[in-house]
Write an enzyme that holds these catalytic residues in place. Structure first.
Site, short mmCIF file in Angstrom:
data_model
loop_
_atom_site.label_atom_id
_atom_site.label_comp_id
_atom_site.label_asym_id
_atom_site.label_seq_id
_atom_site.Cartn_x
_atom_site.Cartn_y
_atom_site.Cartn_z
N HIS A 165 0.48 -5.37 -6.10
CA HIS A 165 -0.45 -5.22 -4.98
C HIS A 165 -1.19 -3.87 -5.03
CE1 HIS A 165 1.86 -8.56 -3.23
NE2 HIS A 165 2.95 -7.86 -3.41
O1 RIB Z 1 2.77 -6.56 1.03
C1 RIB Z 1 2.70 -5.75 -0.11
C2 RIB Z 1 2.57 -4.32 0.29
O2 RIB Z 1 3.71 -3.94 1.06
C3 RIB Z 1 2.58 -3.35 -0.92
O3 RIB Z 1 1.81 -2.23 -0.59
C4 RIB Z 1 4.02 -2.97 -1.06
O4 RIB Z 1 4.20 -1.68 -1.62
C5 RIB Z 1 4.45 -2.93 0.37
O5 RIB Z 1 4.10 -1.66 0.91
#
Ligand code: RIB
Ligand code: CA
Length: 349
Positions: free
Chosen positions: A269
């Site tokens: 992500h």
């Molecule tokens: O949902 C994914 C996000 O939540 C990413 O940024 C992961 O690091 C968590 O913070």
């Protein structure tokens, strides 16, 4: 924004994928990292601070101030995700305790100082809950105009959540902050909208053991073949110190996704957000009015895009709707691999 080197400020809740995003920025010649805000989320704020300082020292990066953010979200009590990111946030990786100090001002103030120092130029990246960005906007309402670009990893648009059936983690931890950040772009007079990359986009980009092995190759490192059949917590034996840390961090993340039934993989992500912040051509976006559900019994933290303009509001976000995972991994592996190899080369002297 033209080519060349850009001032970048990143707000992270370091966590495994935040760490991958930080290393990507360290290895990006077009990023002049001017500050790191530590936000409570995946782990508590002091663990996030330590992870950020320790990663900078592991990677030989100096002169990047790290600031400590709020211990809790704006309204909700803090929830953390050690089951996902490991007891201290970096999976199985264990880094030496950092020696550098934090700034004497907090993360919200760090956002404001960085934006004022680079008016119209600063690229902001947020890959954790938006608590400190919301506090910065309260302190400096002109922040949308002072920022040259903002990329947020958060939300899930017409897509299931990863924390509740409808809410994504970063927004779910602090929905009030997310709502204030999105609202700040209404009537802000900014010449750009925040690029918002939700799970609908980032879950197209999955790191696998094969890709991690390709990264080790790019760093001139040996690598540790990884599979779901390995004993839990098998330590990396990679020859390159950065690759070793990334393999140990990713193994925990792979195991978590495997146990969730998603396969022995891990969605990147935050590195996607970092790559898009430096090259927006990596994703396709569509403008839409966006808001966050705050009171729904079942839907609190849900992000809603009003594609049909039912609300009669102007768009306040550019929502990422398509990405080429291969193009991202080519870029990620080239930059992080070369950075890790150069670092090892430097330390051999
Ligand atoms: O949902 C994914 C996000 O939540 C990413 O940024 C992961 O690091 C968590 O913070
Ligand atoms: Ca994160």
């Amino acid at each position: 924004m033209s080519g060349g080197r850009h001032p970048v400020f990143v707000d992270v809740d370091t966590g495994v994928d935040d760490a991958m995003a930080l290393v990507y920025l360290f290895g990006s010649p077009d990023a002049d990292l001017v500050g790191i805000a530590s936000t409570a989320g995946n782990v508590g704020v002091d663990d996030v601070c330590r992870n950020n300082l320790a990663l900078l020292e592991l990677c030989g990066v100096t002169g990047v101030p790290v600031s400590r953010g709020s211990e809790t979200p704006l309204v909700a009590p803090l929830r953390t995700a050690e089951d996902t990111h490991g007891p201290q946030g970096l999976g199985y990786a264990r880094l030496p305790a950092p020696t550098a100090a934090l700034t004497d001002h907090d993360a919200a103030e760090a956002w404001v100082r960085a934006a004022r120092a680079h008016p119209g130029e600063l690229i902001g990246i947020a890959t954790g809950p938006l608590t400190n960005l919301a506090l910065a906007l309260r302190a400096e309402p002109a922040l949308p105009r002072l920022l040259g670009r903002l990329v947020i990893m958060g939300g899930a648009f017409d897509y299931r959540g990863n924390t509740t059936p409808v809410a994504e983690w970063n927004v779910s931890v602090d929905p009030e902050s997310a709502a204030e950040v999105f609202a700040a772009w209404h009537r802000s007079g900014a010449d750009h909208l925040p690029i918002v990359l939700g799970l609908n986009l980032t879950e197209n980009v999955a790191m696998t053991p094969q890709l991690l092995s390709r990264l080790a190759d790019a760093a001139g490192s040996t690598s540790t073949p990884m599979s779901a059949l390995d004993p839990r917590g098998t330590e990396s034996a990679a020859s390159n110190p950065v690759i070793r840390v990334l393999e140990d961090a990713m193994r925990f993340y792979f195991e978590f996704h495997f146990d969730q039934g998603e396969g022995y993989l891990a969605h990147l992500h935050d590195p996607v957000a970092a790559a898009v912040a430096l090259d927006t051509a990596l994703v396709q976006c569509r403008p839409a009015p966006v808001d966050v559900e705050l009171t729904g019994t079942l839907t609190r933290g849900m992000t809603i895009a009003d594609w049909s303009h039912r609300w009669g509001r102007e768009p306040n976000a550019l929502i990422g709707v398509d990405v080429d995972p291969d193009a991202f991994f080519d870029r990620f592996i080239a930059r992080v691999g070369a950075f890790a190899q150069q670092l090892a080369g430097v330390s051999r002297r």
